[in-house]
Enzyme design. Structure first.
Site, PDB file in Angstrom:
ATOM      1  N   ASP A   1       0.846  -1.202   0.000  1.00 18.82           N
ATOM      2  CA  ASP A   1       0.000   0.000   0.000  1.00 18.82           C
ATOM      3  C   ASP A   1       0.883   1.254   0.000  1.00 18.82           C
ATOM      4  O   ASP A   1       1.653   1.461   0.922  1.00 18.82           O
ATOM      5  CB  ASP A   1      -0.893  -0.033   1.258  1.00 18.82           C
ATOM      6  CG  ASP A   1      -1.951   1.049   1.237  1.00 18.82           C
ATOM      7  OD1 ASP A   1      -1.928   1.907   0.338  1.00 18.82           O
ATOM      8  OD2 ASP A   1      -2.807   1.039   2.145  1.00 18.82           O
TER       9      ASP A   1
ATOM     10  N   HIS B   1     -10.045  -1.118  -6.940  1.00 23.84           N
ATOM     11  CA  HIS B   1      -9.656   0.077  -6.173  1.00 23.84           C
ATOM     12  C   HIS B   1      -8.754   0.996  -6.995  1.00 23.84           C
ATOM     13  O   HIS B   1      -8.922   2.215  -6.982  1.00 23.84           O
ATOM     14  CB  HIS B   1      -8.956  -0.376  -4.878  1.00 23.84           C
ATOM     15  CG  HIS B   1      -8.564   0.740  -3.980  1.00 23.84           C
ATOM     16  ND1 HIS B   1      -9.489   1.617  -3.451  1.00 23.84           N
ATOM     17  CD2 HIS B   1      -7.352   1.132  -3.511  1.00 23.84           C
ATOM     18  CE1 HIS B   1      -8.848   2.499  -2.689  1.00 23.84           C
ATOM     19  NE2 HIS B   1      -7.561   2.231  -2.703  1.00 23.84           N
TER      20      HIS B   1
HETATM   21  C1  HEM Z   1      -3.925   2.614  -4.275  1.00 23.38           C
HETATM   22  C2  HEM Z   1      -5.167   0.157  -0.301  1.00 23.38           C
HETATM   23  C3  HEM Z   1      -8.382   3.606   0.860  1.00 23.38           C
HETATM   24  C4  HEM Z   1      -6.812   6.217  -2.874  1.00 23.38           C
HETATM   25  C5  HEM Z   1      -4.023   1.636  -3.320  1.00 23.38           C
HETATM   26  C6  HEM Z   1      -3.330   0.376  -3.366  1.00 23.38           C
HETATM   27  C7  HEM Z   1      -3.678  -0.304  -2.250  1.00 23.38           C
HETATM   28  C8  HEM Z   1      -4.592   0.513  -1.503  1.00 23.38           C
HETATM   29  C9  HEM Z   1      -3.199  -1.676  -1.833  1.00 23.38           C
HETATM   30  C10 HEM Z   1      -2.400  -0.088  -4.492  1.00 23.38           C
HETATM   31  C11 HEM Z   1      -0.970   0.287  -4.293  1.00 23.38           C
HETATM   32  C12 HEM Z   1      -0.712   1.769  -4.224  1.00 23.38           C
HETATM   33  O1  HEM Z   1      -0.563   2.431  -5.258  1.00 23.38           O
HETATM   34  O2  HEM Z   1      -0.687   2.268  -3.123  1.00 23.38           O
HETATM   35  C13 HEM Z   1      -6.138   0.894   0.362  1.00 23.38           C
HETATM   36  C14 HEM Z   1      -6.812   0.466   1.569  1.00 23.38           C
HETATM   37  C15 HEM Z   1      -7.704   1.439   1.887  1.00 23.38           C
HETATM   38  C16 HEM Z   1      -7.613   2.478   0.889  1.00 23.38           C
HETATM   39  C17 HEM Z   1      -6.527  -0.837   2.309  1.00 23.38           C
HETATM   40  C18 HEM Z   1      -8.698   1.502   3.027  1.00 23.38           C
HETATM   41  C19 HEM Z   1      -9.206   0.461   3.563  1.00 23.38           C
HETATM   42  C20 HEM Z   1      -8.262   4.601  -0.063  1.00 23.38           C
HETATM   43  C21 HEM Z   1      -9.058   5.787  -0.106  1.00 23.38           C
HETATM   44  C22 HEM Z   1      -8.604   6.527  -1.161  1.00 23.38           C
HETATM   45  C23 HEM Z   1      -7.533   5.785  -1.784  1.00 23.38           C
HETATM   46  C24 HEM Z   1     -10.175   6.124   0.894  1.00 23.38           C
HETATM   47  C25 HEM Z   1      -9.064   7.875  -1.690  1.00 23.38           C
HETATM   48  C26 HEM Z   1      -9.987   8.635  -1.166  1.00 23.38           C
HETATM   49  C27 HEM Z   1      -5.883   5.467  -3.544  1.00 23.38           C
HETATM   50  C28 HEM Z   1      -5.143   5.943  -4.709  1.00 23.38           C
HETATM   51  C29 HEM Z   1      -4.336   4.896  -5.128  1.00 23.38           C
HETATM   52  C30 HEM Z   1      -4.566   3.815  -4.195  1.00 23.38           C
HETATM   53  C31 HEM Z   1      -5.237   7.331  -5.331  1.00 23.38           C
HETATM   54  C32 HEM Z   1      -3.354   4.892  -6.325  1.00 23.38           C
HETATM   55  C33 HEM Z   1      -4.085   4.593  -7.598  1.00 23.38           C
HETATM   56  C34 HEM Z   1      -3.110   4.573  -8.755  1.00 23.38           C
HETATM   57  O3  HEM Z   1      -2.812   5.644  -9.275  1.00 23.38           O
HETATM   58  O4  HEM Z   1      -2.636   3.500  -9.115  1.00 23.38           O
HETATM   59  N1  HEM Z   1      -4.793   1.693  -2.168  1.00 23.38           N
HETATM   60  N2  HEM Z   1      -6.637   2.120  -0.014  1.00 23.38           N
HETATM   61  N3  HEM Z   1      -7.354   4.622  -1.101  1.00 23.38           N
HETATM   62  N4  HEM Z   1      -5.497   4.202  -3.254  1.00 23.38           N
HETATM   63 FE1  HEM Z   1      -6.098   3.140  -1.667  1.00 23.38          FE
END
Ligand code: HEM
Length: 354
Positions: free
Chosen positions: A148, A221
């Site tokens: 993450d 996601h």
């Molecule tokens: C990407 C987990 C909540 C925005 C990711 C990734 C994971 C992850 C595993 C893929 C790896 C990375 O690029 O970091 C989670 C978990 C969350 C959560 C476990 C809550 C339980 C959120 C929320 C937002 C968000 C609430 C926005 C309001 C993003 C964004 C990316 C991302 C912008 C990158 C997308 C990209 O450009 O590839 N998240 N996330 N995440 N997450 Fe989350």
């Protein structure tokens, strides 16, 4: 761009340890809170300097209603209450919070010491409504087992995504931070095959590669959170998520923290996650991630905290401006004279009775 004040260390890389404190200010607690805000840099230095290599930092942020209670003068242009989101299946509540302390370090000890000092200074002035201890899991993975933070912007891109530029000159170098606490039903999650989990996230689990576009579902996601402006420019935020949990109660979660130069980017992502996109009813990650808190704060610069604006002048609010100019200098003269003659605190026109 206007001269940028020194930003708080929001762009520092993820650390192995963190403590997140959210507090509400009690009625009448404003002045003690102002004192703490002015002292917070020094308190962090007192603890951090004694433990070189521990990388102790604290980012301090202030909610919208608290801002009006604490400061006179200008307010960050986009500071407002977290709206909350009610989707067809999943909801993100808006929960109370006036102050947010994001404490990070290599180990828990110094983080805990700083949290204790903050807690002691807030006692009687504010109530800590959420306290979460974050830790680094294997390879920066969340408790769903996925890495993450990979696609966070880096270098100048990170600063551009997270820090206010010259669009709000009074607050250049500041940031907006959304925090949300999510819990995961791990039994249900672990019942999915790895391939199914990868389609929920949009990346491979072991090696953390993004799935090709023709394989990555629209409700994954990553697909939901990849957003662009009308001209095709990608909009980004700087995330500092940490896992947390307690074995006895079976609570396993992700503390979501995202800094952005404008809260509108984070809010657009949340709208897409909870209310859906043109291609997806909602973000599939929400079937396995339940939002239990949600608050928006403003993160001012170090310089702002070290030299706070005046408190709102509630006492003088009814005095006509014309008389104010006459009265103020006299009051100040009295106070200065009293301070010189008896070393008292010289509060207003209070005089010693003897
Ligand atoms: C990407 C987990 C909540 C925005 C990711 C990734 C994971 C992850 C595993 C893929 C790896 C990375 O690029 O970091 C989670 C978990 C969350 C959560 C476990 C809550 C339980 C959120 C929320 C937002 C968000 C609430 C926005 C309001 C993003 C964004 C990316 C991302 C912008 C990158 C997308 C990209 O450009 O590839 N998240 N996330 N995440 N997450 Fe989350």
């Amino acid at each position: 761009m206007d001269a940028m004040g020194e930003p708080q260390p929001i762009l520092d890389p993820l650390t192995p340890s963190a403590i997140f404190l959210v507090a509400t200010i009690d009625s009448g607690g404003e002045s003690a809170v102002r004192d703490l805000l002015a002292d917070i840099s020094g308190l962090r230095r007192s603890i951090g300097f004694r433990v070189p290599g521990e990388g102790l930092t604290c980012v301090t942020s202030i909610g919208s209603a608290a801002w009006d209670r604490l400061f006179a003068g200008p307010k960050p242009a986009e500071l407002h209450e977290f709206p909350g989101y009610n989707g067809p299946i999943h909801s993100a509540p808006a929960t109370p919070g006036d102050l947010f302390f994001h404490i990070r370090g290599e180990t828990q000890g110094p983080c805990f010491e700083l949290a204790m000092v903050i807690g002691a200074r807030l006692r009687g002035a504010a109530t800590i409504v959420d306290e979460t201890v974050g830790f680094r899991y294997f390879e920066q993975r969340d408790l769903l087992g996925f890495v993450d933070g990979t696609e966070n912007p880096e270098g100048p891109g990170a600063a551009a995504a997270a820090l206010i530029g010259d669009e709000d000159p009074e607050f250049t170098g500041g940031s907006y931070v959304v925090v949300q606490k999510y819990t995961h039903p791990l039994d249900q999650w672990n019942a999915l095959s790895i391939e199914e989990q990868e389609r929920v996230i949009g990346r491979t689990k072991l090696a953390d590669y993004e799935l090709p576009d023709d394989v990555k579902p629209a409700d994954s996601h990553v697909a939901v959170n990849t957003i662009t402006d009308a001209d095709g420019t990608e909009r980004q935020i700087v995330r500092a998520n940490m896992p947390f949990g307690t074995i006895g109660t079976g609570e396993f979660g992700t503390y979501y923290v995202a800094y952005a130069a404008t809260p509108s980017v984070t809010e657009r992502m949340l709208e897409r996650m909870f209310l859906g996109t043109e291609e997806a009813a909602y973000d599939r990650i929400l079937d396995f991630s339940f939002a239990v808190t949600g608050t928006l704060f403003f993160t001012p610069t170090v310089d702002f905290l070290d030299d706070l604006p005046d408190a709102p002048d509630t006492a003088g609010a009814e005095i006509e401006p014309a008389t104010l100019t006459e009265i103020v200098p006299v009051e100040r003269a009295n106070a200065a004279a009293a301070a010189r003659s008896d070393g008292s605190l010289a509060i207003g026109t209070m005089k010693r009775s003897n």
